[in-house]
Motif scaffolding. Structure first.
Motif, PDB file in Angstrom:
ATOM      1  N   LYS A 262      -9.906   7.111  -3.640  1.00 55.19           N
ATOM      2  CA  LYS A 262     -10.654   7.309  -4.882  1.00 55.19           C
ATOM      3  C   LYS A 262     -10.153   6.391  -5.989  1.00 55.19           C
ATOM      4  CE  LYS A 262     -12.622  11.886  -4.761  1.00 55.19           C
ATOM      5  NZ  LYS A 262     -12.726  13.153  -5.449  1.00 55.19           N
ATOM      6  N   LEU A 263      -8.841   6.315  -6.136  1.00 58.13           N
ATOM      7  CA  LEU A 263      -8.265   5.465  -7.182  1.00 58.13           C
ATOM      8  C   LEU A 263      -8.597   3.998  -6.933  1.00 58.13           C
ATOM      9  CD1 LEU A 263      -4.907   7.369  -7.568  1.00 58.13           C
ATOM     10  CD2 LEU A 263      -6.594   7.024  -9.405  1.00 58.13           C
ATOM     11  N   ALA A 264      -8.466   3.558  -5.691  1.00 56.72           N
ATOM     12  CA  ALA A 264      -8.801   2.172  -5.362  1.00 56.72           C
ATOM     13  C   ALA A 264     -10.276   1.883  -5.621  1.00 56.72           C
ATOM     14  CB  ALA A 264      -8.438   1.872  -3.909  1.00 56.72           C
ATOM     15  N   ALA A 265     -11.144   2.836  -5.286  1.00 58.58           N
ATOM     16  CA  ALA A 265     -12.585   2.661  -5.532  1.00 58.58           C
ATOM     17  C   ALA A 265     -12.883   2.573  -7.027  1.00 58.58           C
ATOM     18  CB  ALA A 265     -13.370   3.796  -4.887  1.00 58.58           C
ATOM     19  N   LEU A 266     -12.015   3.180  -7.837  1.00 57.52           N
ATOM     20  CA  LEU A 266     -12.168   3.097  -9.298  1.00 57.52           C
ATOM     21  C   LEU A 266     -11.501   1.845  -9.861  1.00 57.52           C
ATOM     22  CD1 LEU A 266     -11.546   6.859 -10.156  1.00 57.52           C
ATOM     23  CD2 LEU A 266     -13.712   5.605 -10.397  1.00 57.52           C
ATOM     24  N   GLY A 267     -11.004   0.991  -8.989  1.00 63.67           N
ATOM     25  CA  GLY A 267     -10.397  -0.265  -9.406  1.00 63.67           C
ATOM     26  C   GLY A 267      -8.959  -0.134  -9.874  1.00 63.67           C
ATOM     27  N   ARG A 268      -8.296   0.966  -9.520  1.00 67.94           N
ATOM     28  CA  ARG A 268      -6.935   1.213  -9.976  1.00 67.94           C
ATOM     29  C   ARG A 268      -5.906   0.834  -8.907  1.00 67.94           C
ATOM     30  NH1 ARG A 268      -5.931   3.402 -14.851  1.00 67.94           N
ATOM     31  NH2 ARG A 268      -7.845   3.909 -15.954  1.00 67.94           N
ATOM     32  N   PRO A 269      -4.776   0.254  -9.328  1.00 65.82           N
ATOM     33  CA  PRO A 269      -3.696  -0.008  -8.371  1.00 65.82           C
ATOM     34  C   PRO A 269      -3.114   1.313  -7.881  1.00 65.82           C
ATOM     35  CG  PRO A 269      -3.281  -1.116 -10.480  1.00 65.82           C
ATOM     36  CD  PRO A 269      -4.469  -0.216 -10.665  1.00 65.82           C
ATOM     37  N   VAL A 270      -2.845   1.390  -6.584  1.00 68.26           N
ATOM     38  CA  VAL A 270      -2.365   2.650  -6.022  1.00 68.26           C
ATOM     39  C   VAL A 270      -1.491   2.389  -4.808  1.00 68.26           C
ATOM     40  CG1 VAL A 270      -4.454   2.961  -4.606  1.00 68.26           C
ATOM     41  CG2 VAL A 270      -3.075   4.956  -5.234  1.00 68.26           C
ATOM     42  N   LYS A 271      -0.466   3.240  -4.667  1.00 65.47           N
ATOM     43  CA  LYS A 271       0.371   3.266  -3.467  1.00 65.47           C
ATOM     44  C   LYS A 271       0.515   4.715  -3.039  1.00 65.47           C
ATOM     45  CE  LYS A 271       3.234  -0.832  -4.030  1.00 65.47           C
ATOM     46  NZ  LYS A 271       4.593  -1.353  -3.763  1.00 65.47           N
ATOM     47  N   LEU A 272       0.666   4.902  -1.747  1.00 66.80           N
ATOM     48  CA  LEU A 272       0.887   6.222  -1.184  1.00 66.80           C
ATOM     49  C   LEU A 272       2.395   6.395  -0.953  1.00 66.80           C
ATOM     50  CD1 LEU A 272      -1.174   8.002   1.401  1.00 66.80           C
ATOM     51  CD2 LEU A 272       1.191   7.599   1.985  1.00 66.80           C
ATOM     52  N   MET A 273       2.943   7.522  -1.413  1.00 64.18           N
ATOM     53  CA  MET A 273       4.341   7.834  -1.130  1.00 64.18           C
ATOM     54  C   MET A 273       4.376   8.510   0.238  1.00 64.18           C
ATOM     55  SD  MET A 273       7.227  10.038  -3.218  1.00 64.18           S
ATOM     56  CE  MET A 273       6.783  11.679  -2.610  1.00 64.18           C
ATOM     57  N   ILE A 274       4.775   7.738   1.250  1.00 61.67           N
ATOM     58  CA  ILE A 274       4.784   8.271   2.607  1.00 61.67           C
ATOM     59  C   ILE A 274       5.790   9.417   2.723  1.00 61.67           C
ATOM     60  CG2 ILE A 274       3.883   6.208   3.739  1.00 61.67           C
ATOM     61  CD1 ILE A 274       6.696   5.374   4.408  1.00 61.67           C
ATOM     62  N   GLY A 275       5.412  10.401   3.499  1.00 68.14           N
ATOM     63  CA  GLY A 275       6.269  11.574   3.684  1.00 68.14           C
ATOM     64  C   GLY A 275       5.877  12.738   2.804  1.00 68.14           C
ATOM     65  N   GLY A 276       5.426  12.452   1.575  1.00 66.53           N
ATOM     66  CA  GLY A 276       5.019  13.513   0.664  1.00 66.53           C
ATOM     67  C   GLY A 276       6.121  14.527   0.420  1.00 66.53           C
TER      68      GLY A 276
ATOM     69  N   LEU B 240       0.799  -1.223   0.000  1.00 66.98           N
ATOM     70  CA  LEU B 240       0.000   0.000   0.000  1.00 66.98           C
ATOM     71  C   LEU B 240       0.832   1.273   0.000  1.00 66.98           C
ATOM     72  CD1 LEU B 240      -2.622  -1.116   2.651  1.00 66.98           C
ATOM     73  CD2 LEU B 240      -2.955  -0.984   0.171  1.00 66.98           C
ATOM     74  N   GLU B 241       2.110   1.155   0.373  1.00 67.73           N
ATOM     75  CA  GLU B 241       2.956   2.335   0.532  1.00 67.73           C
ATOM     76  C   GLU B 241       4.308   2.141  -0.153  1.00 67.73           C
ATOM     77  OE1 GLU B 241       1.423   3.447   5.054  1.00 67.73           O
ATOM     78  OE2 GLU B 241       3.390   2.541   4.787  1.00 67.73           O
ATOM     79  N   THR B 242       4.870   3.265  -0.531  1.00 66.02           N
ATOM     80  CA  THR B 242       6.264   3.329  -0.947  1.00 66.02           C
ATOM     81  C   THR B 242       6.838   4.560  -0.269  1.00 66.02           C
ATOM     82  OG1 THR B 242       7.766   3.224  -2.844  1.00 66.02           O
ATOM     83  CG2 THR B 242       5.833   4.665  -3.076  1.00 66.02           C
ATOM     84  N   ASP B 243       8.118   4.804  -0.430  1.00 62.27           N
ATOM     85  CA  ASP B 243       8.659   6.001   0.196  1.00 62.27           C
ATOM     86  C   ASP B 243       9.440   6.835  -0.812  1.00 62.27           C
ATOM     87  OD1 ASP B 243      11.197   4.823   0.005  1.00 62.27           O
ATOM     88  OD2 ASP B 243      11.388   4.460   2.136  1.00 62.27           O
ATOM     89  N   CYS B 244       9.856   7.990  -0.363  1.00 61.49           N
ATOM     90  CA  CYS B 244      10.552   8.934  -1.233  1.00 61.49           C
ATOM     91  C   CYS B 244      11.830   8.327  -1.806  1.00 61.49           C
ATOM     92  CB  CYS B 244      10.873  10.218  -0.468  1.00 61.49           C
ATOM     93  SG  CYS B 244       9.402  11.059   0.164  1.00 61.49           S
ATOM     94  N   ALA B 245      12.578   7.606  -0.992  1.00 57.17           N
ATOM     95  CA  ALA B 245      13.834   7.014  -1.457  1.00 57.17           C
ATOM     96  C   ALA B 245      13.576   5.986  -2.557  1.00 57.17           C
ATOM     97  CB  ALA B 245      14.578   6.373  -0.288  1.00 57.17           C
ATOM     98  N   ASP B 246      12.514   5.203  -2.433  1.00 58.46           N
ATOM     99  CA  ASP B 246      12.194   4.213  -3.471  1.00 58.46           C
ATOM    100  C   ASP B 246      11.774   4.893  -4.769  1.00 58.46           C
ATOM    101  OD1 ASP B 246      12.775   2.152  -1.711  1.00 58.46           O
ATOM    102  OD2 ASP B 246      10.674   1.760  -1.211  1.00 58.46           O
TER     103      ASP B 246
END
Length: 140
Positions: free
Chosen positions: A103-117, A25-31
């Motif tokens: 919203k993206l997940a509800a639309l059936g799209r794969p999504v990850k949050l970039m933690i830290g922003g 569900l998540e990735t980070d800035c370094a990745d």
């Protein structure tokens, strides 16, 4: 007994499941930065908060500006259904990326949050792009 060990650690398999789920569900800035440097950008990076003017002041290089309130099936129809979206907002104090991911997940799209922003990107000492366009990523 310390506050750390007062509550026992979870069994290993439970920890594997938990941390694998988080990384799904998540990735980070370094990745994100490492993927860009390796030119292995197999995702669409979305800057999901702020005005166009704020986006133009600074954003992660390569990020498109699509505010979470503007995400719709019509707006993302240009990308194939299996496109991975990575969303970020201002930082840990902002829930815009969570709203976009939902919203993206509800639309059936794969999504990850970039933690830290944006805050995390800055904390890592990574360069920002400016201007109204996504801006090019320039490897160091």
């Amino acid at each position: 007994m310390s506050f750390v060990s007062d509550i026992p650690a979870a069994p290993s398999q439970e920890a594997v499941t938990h941390f694998a789920r988080r990384l799904a569900l998540e990735t980070d800035c370094a990745d994100v930065d490492a993927s860009m440097k390796a030119r292995e950008v197999d995702f669409v990076l979305l800057h999901v908060v702020g005005t166009p003017q704020a986006y133009a002041l600074r954003h992660v290089p390569g990020a498109l500006h699509l505010r979470h309130g503007e995400i719709s099936a019509e707006r993302i129809a240009a990308w194939p259904a299996d496109t991975l979206f990575v969303v970020y907002c201002a930082g840990p104090h902002c829930n815009g990326a969570d709203r976009a991911a939902l919203k993206l997940a509800a639309l059936g799209r794969p999504v990850k949050l970039m933690i830290g922003g944006v805050t995390g990107w800055e904390d890592e000492g990574l360069a920002f792009a400016t201007g109204p366009e996504p801006g090019a990523f320039v490897p160091a």
